[in-house]
Motif scaffolding. Sequence first.
Motif: not given
Length: 115
Positions: A70, A95, A97-98, A100
């Motif tokens: 991720d 952080k 990140k997935h 959209k």
Amino acid sequence: MFCKLVFALLSVAGIILGHPDVYEPVYKPEPLPYYFNYDVHDDYKGTHFDRNEKSDGKALYGSYTVALPDGRKQHVEYKADHYKGFVAKVSYYGKAKHPKYYGPAITFKHKGDYH
């Protein structure tokens, strides 16, 4: 006759006292101190990780970092010894990140019978 018996008993006692345990190892090596590390950065595949470890012969100290899928990095610092066991401190950087949008589900179709 009595002298032979006493001599035999003393010989057996000497053998027993000289070798108390047949299965005990003769040489007991002490753990040796060591240190090693490695680091991998492959930008083409996106593989990034490293590891460091050292030992003073009584305790083991180390750390490793892994890039998670991720986008975060997981860093683990650890210590291991015979008194407290394995103790690790885990931390995360970055952080997550997935995506959209997700594509269609992957399905597999059966192609006939297996023989």
